[in-house]
Write a protein that holds these residues in place. Sequence first.
Motif, PDB file in Angstrom:
ATOM      1  N   ASP A  90     -39.147 -12.692 -40.848  1.00  0.00           N
ATOM      2  CA  ASP A  90     -39.548 -12.570 -42.256  1.00  0.00           C
ATOM      3  C   ASP A  90     -38.344 -12.564 -43.205  1.00  0.00           C
ATOM      4  N   ARG A  91     -37.267 -13.181 -42.773  1.00  0.00           N
ATOM      5  CA  ARG A  91     -36.098 -13.270 -43.657  1.00  0.00           C
ATOM      6  C   ARG A  91     -35.623 -14.714 -43.635  1.00  0.00           C
ATOM      7  N   TRP A  93     -33.739 -16.382 -45.355  1.00  0.00           N
ATOM      8  CA  TRP A  93     -32.338 -16.672 -45.659  1.00  0.00           C
ATOM      9  C   TRP A  93     -31.457 -16.497 -44.429  1.00  0.00           C
ATOM     10  N   ARG A  94     -32.086 -16.096 -43.287  1.00  0.00           N
ATOM     11  CA  ARG A  94     -31.294 -15.992 -42.050  1.00  0.00           C
ATOM     12  C   ARG A  94     -31.852 -16.891 -40.957  1.00  0.00           C
ATOM     13  N   PRO A 131     -23.910  -6.587 -42.948  1.00  0.00           N
ATOM     14  CA  PRO A 131     -25.066  -5.751 -43.231  1.00  0.00           C
ATOM     15  C   PRO A 131     -25.663  -5.123 -41.968  1.00  0.00           C
ATOM     16  N   SER A 132     -26.480  -4.094 -42.153  1.00  0.00           N
ATOM     17  CA  SER A 132     -27.162  -3.433 -41.041  1.00  0.00           C
ATOM     18  C   SER A 132     -28.148  -4.408 -40.427  1.00  0.00           C
ATOM     19  N   GLY A 171     -23.237   1.828 -50.179  1.00  0.00           N
ATOM     20  CA  GLY A 171     -22.420   1.782 -51.379  1.00  0.00           C
ATOM     21  C   GLY A 171     -22.642   2.971 -52.279  1.00  0.00           C
ATOM     22  N   LEU A 176     -21.152   7.937 -58.414  1.00  0.00           N
ATOM     23  CA  LEU A 176     -22.118   7.000 -58.995  1.00  0.00           C
ATOM     24  C   LEU A 176     -23.426   7.711 -59.327  1.00  0.00           C
TER      25      LEU A 176
ATOM     26  N   ARG B  61     -30.654  -7.415 -50.832  1.00  0.00           N
ATOM     27  CA  ARG B  61     -31.502  -7.475 -49.629  1.00  0.00           C
ATOM     28  C   ARG B  61     -30.683  -7.266 -48.364  1.00  0.00           C
ATOM     29  N   ARG B  62     -29.403  -7.620 -48.446  1.00  0.00           N
ATOM     30  CA  ARG B  62     -28.519  -7.379 -47.302  1.00  0.00           C
ATOM     31  C   ARG B  62     -28.336  -5.878 -47.125  1.00  0.00           C
ATOM     32  N   ASP B  63     -28.118  -5.225 -48.257  1.00  0.00           N
ATOM     33  CA  ASP B  63     -27.816  -3.806 -48.243  1.00  0.00           C
ATOM     34  C   ASP B  63     -29.027  -2.961 -47.867  1.00  0.00           C
ATOM     35  N   HIS B  65     -31.744  -4.048 -46.319  1.00  0.00           N
ATOM     36  CA  HIS B  65     -32.435  -4.539 -45.127  1.00  0.00           C
ATOM     37  C   HIS B  65     -33.842  -5.020 -45.469  1.00  0.00           C
ATOM     38  N   LEU B  66     -33.976  -5.743 -46.611  1.00  0.00           N
ATOM     39  CA  LEU B  66     -35.294  -6.155 -47.074  1.00  0.00           C
ATOM     40  C   LEU B  66     -35.784  -7.394 -46.344  1.00  0.00           C
ATOM     41  N   THR B  67     -37.120  -7.496 -46.251  1.00  0.00           N
ATOM     42  CA  THR B  67     -37.722  -8.732 -45.729  1.00  0.00           C
ATOM     43  C   THR B  67     -38.237  -9.547 -46.919  1.00  0.00           C
ATOM     44  N   SER B 191     -16.682  -2.535 -52.883  1.00  0.00           N
ATOM     45  CA  SER B 191     -17.402  -3.238 -51.820  1.00  0.00           C
ATOM     46  C   SER B 191     -18.669  -3.837 -52.422  1.00  0.00           C
ATOM     47  N   SER B 193     -21.683  -3.488 -51.594  1.00  0.00           N
ATOM     48  CA  SER B 193     -22.755  -2.516 -51.724  1.00  0.00           C
ATOM     49  C   SER B 193     -22.587  -1.639 -52.960  1.00  0.00           C
ATOM     50  N   THR B 194     -21.360  -1.288 -53.295  1.00  0.00           N
ATOM     51  CA  THR B 194     -21.128  -0.464 -54.489  1.00  0.00           C
ATOM     52  C   THR B 194     -21.196  -1.324 -55.742  1.00  0.00           C
ATOM     53  N   ARG B 197     -24.573  -1.886 -57.334  1.00  0.00           N
ATOM     54  CA  ARG B 197     -25.103  -0.655 -57.927  1.00  0.00           C
ATOM     55  C   ARG B 197     -24.463  -0.371 -59.271  1.00  0.00           C
TER      56      ARG B 197
END
Lengths: 204, 464
Positions: A90-91, A93-94, A131-132, A171, A176, B61-63, B65-67, B191, B193-194, B197
Motif C-alpha cells: 500500500d505504498r 512510492w516504494r 525511514p522506519s 524529529g 520544538l 510519509r517516510r517519517d 510510516h504512512l500508507t 534532519s 524529520s525535524t 516539522r
Amino acid sequence: MEIHQSSLVISLILLSGLVATCYGVPFTSLNKTIGITATPSIPSGQVLKGGESTLTISWSLNATSSVGIDTSDYRTVEIKLCYAPISQKDRGWRRTEEELQKDKTCQHKIVERPYNPSNNMYTATIKKDVPSATYFVRLYVHNSHEEVVAFGDTTDAMKMTNLFEVVAVTGRSIGLDIASVCFSAFSIISMLGFFILEKRRAKT
Amino acid sequence: MQPPSKTTPFSLPVDSDHKATKFRPFTISPPHMRAFHLAWISLFSCFFSTFAIPPLLPAIRRDLHLTAADVGRAGVASFAGSIFSRLAMGPICDLLGPCAATAAFSLLTAPAVLSASFMSNSTSFIVIRFLIGFSLANFVACQFWMSSMFSNNVVAVANGVAAGWASVGSGFTQLVMPLIYSFLINTVNLSSSTAWRVAFFVPAFFQTVTALMVLAFGQDLPDGKYKRSSNITGQISKENAFTILLNGLKNYRGWILGLTYGFCFGVELTTDNILAQYFYERFNLDIKTAGAIAASFGLANIVSRPAGGLVSDEMGRRFGMRGRLWSLWVVQTAAGLLCFLLGRSNSLWGSVLVVCCFSFFVQAASGLTFGVVPFVSKRSLGVISGMTGSGGTIGAVITQLLLFSGSSGNYMSTQTSISLMGILMVFCTLPLTLLYFPHSGGMFCRPNYPPTHQQHYDHLLQCQ
C-alpha cells in the motif's frame, strides 16, 4: 566451449541491447551471480537504530551461479538498502517495477566500490535519514558503461528471509514542542484579548 | 428613489447602502478596498496552511510510516473539516460580522497548524489535517464581506478576485514549502524529520499575523461595525438568526448551487491534492517539477477566477441573471470536458497543456458561481454562501473518496479516475437549468413578474 561461445553471444546481444537502453534494464535480465551477506551489529530479533547501528556486509562472486557467465566486464558494485515487501504494501512510492529505471524498491545507497571477485567487506552505519521500515540489502554490478549487469540479494527470491528492521530517529524535540505550545497560546490569547477590548469599547 | 450620494466621505462612488459601485483592486482606499485586501490576504493564509502538507508528503510519509490509504483518508479529512465549519460560518457571519468571524477562525486554527509538528503516527496525521481544514470556512466570511462592501454591479468581480487571489495560496504553498524544507535541511542543517516539522511554523505565523491585521484594521460594513437590526432586544435577535437559517435552508437554489459548486471548486480542491502525485508517478518527474506543475494549477487562480467574475458581471449587465446562468453552465461544462481529456492524455506536454486550460475553466466556473450567489437571498446571504461553500468541499470529499482513495486505486488507474471526474462534472452542472428567479427568469424561462421598483433601480445601477 560451445556453451561458452553461445553464452558469450547471448551476453553480447544483451550488452548491445543495454547500450541502447542505458539504465532501462529489466530486472529479470540480470544474473544473480554475487553472493552477499549482511550481519547487523546487534543480536537478531532486535531492531536497528538509524544513525547508530551498523551492518557488516560481505560479498563475493558465487562460483556455482556464475558458471557460463562472462564476468570480465564487471567493474563496480553498488550496495543499496531495499524495502521488503511488507514495507512496500500500500505504498506506491516504494513499489517494485520490472524496469530498473522505474524501480523504487532500493532507494538508499550504502556504498559504491570497485569490483573484486572475493574478500570484500564493508561496515555501514545506518544513516539518520533512513525511514522506519523492514529492509534487505541488494548489490548491483555495473559494467564499464555504467549499466547494471548482475546483482546479489541478502534475502531469497520471495524476499522473506534475512530481513531486518530499522527504527528511524524521530524529529520531535522538547524545544520544538515548547515553541509550538507557546505560539498556540499566543494565538488564542490575542484573539480573546481583542474580543474583550471590543466589548469594553462597545460599553463606553 | 434616492440618487447615489455625491457628498459621502468615501473615495469610491457608492450606492444608497454605501456599497462601492466601482472595484479598484490596486488601491487600498478605506473602507472598501482595504476590506478587500484584508479579506483576500487572510483567506490566502488559510489556503496556504491547509495545502502546506501535500508538497511535504514524501518527507512526512517516510517519517510517519504512512500508507497510501492513510494519505487518502487524511486528504478527505481535511475537506470534511471544512464542510461543517463552512456551514457554521454562515450563521456566525450573520451574528458576529465577517471581521470577527474570520479572525476567530484563523486564530483558532493556527494552533492546529502548529500541532503538525507533534504528529507521530497516521491517526494524528488524519486528525491534524481535519482540524486545519476548519480554516477554509473563512472563504464564506470573505464572500460575505465582499457582498457587504460592493454593489450588485461589481459584486461578482469583487468576489471573484478576492477568492481567486486567495486560492493562489494553495499553489503558492506547493512552491514555497519545499523551498523552506530544503533551506532548513541544507542551510540550517536540520534532519529531514525535524525540518518538515519546523517548516509548519511559517504558515501558522502567517495565519496569525493576517488575523490580527483583520481585527486591527478591518470593518464589517462601509459605515462601520456589523450590527444586527435588532440590537435593542436579544430575543428578536435570536428569532432572526434561526429564521435566517431556516430561510436559507428552504431555498432550493442554495442546494443546487451547492451541488454545482461541489463540481467546480470541489474538483479544483481534489486536483490540488492529487496532481503532483499524478505527474510524479505517471510521467516519472522528480518531486520539484511535479510540485511546480501542481503549483501552476493553483496559481492560475490569479486570473481565472477573477475572469469568471468579470464575465458574470458583464453577462449580468447585458442579459441579467440569464446571462450569468448561461455563462456559468457553458464554462463549467467546458471544464468537465477538459478534465475528461486530461485523463485520456498520454503525453507529458499534452497533459500539461490540458491542465492549463482545465485550471482556467474550472476556476472561472467558481468565480461565475459566486456571481449568482449574492442574488439568491439578501436576508440569508451568509447561510446561502455557507451552503454553497460547503457544497464545494462536499464535492471534494465525494470525488476524493469515490475516485482517489486507497481502495479505488485497486479498481482503476488515476487517469481513469480523472476522466470519470470530468464526466461527473458535466452531469452535475445540468441542475443549473432548474434555477429560476421570479424577477429575472432562468436559463430557459422568462421572468414571471415584472421588475419591481427596487429591481428597476438595481437594473439602472448595473447599467452605469
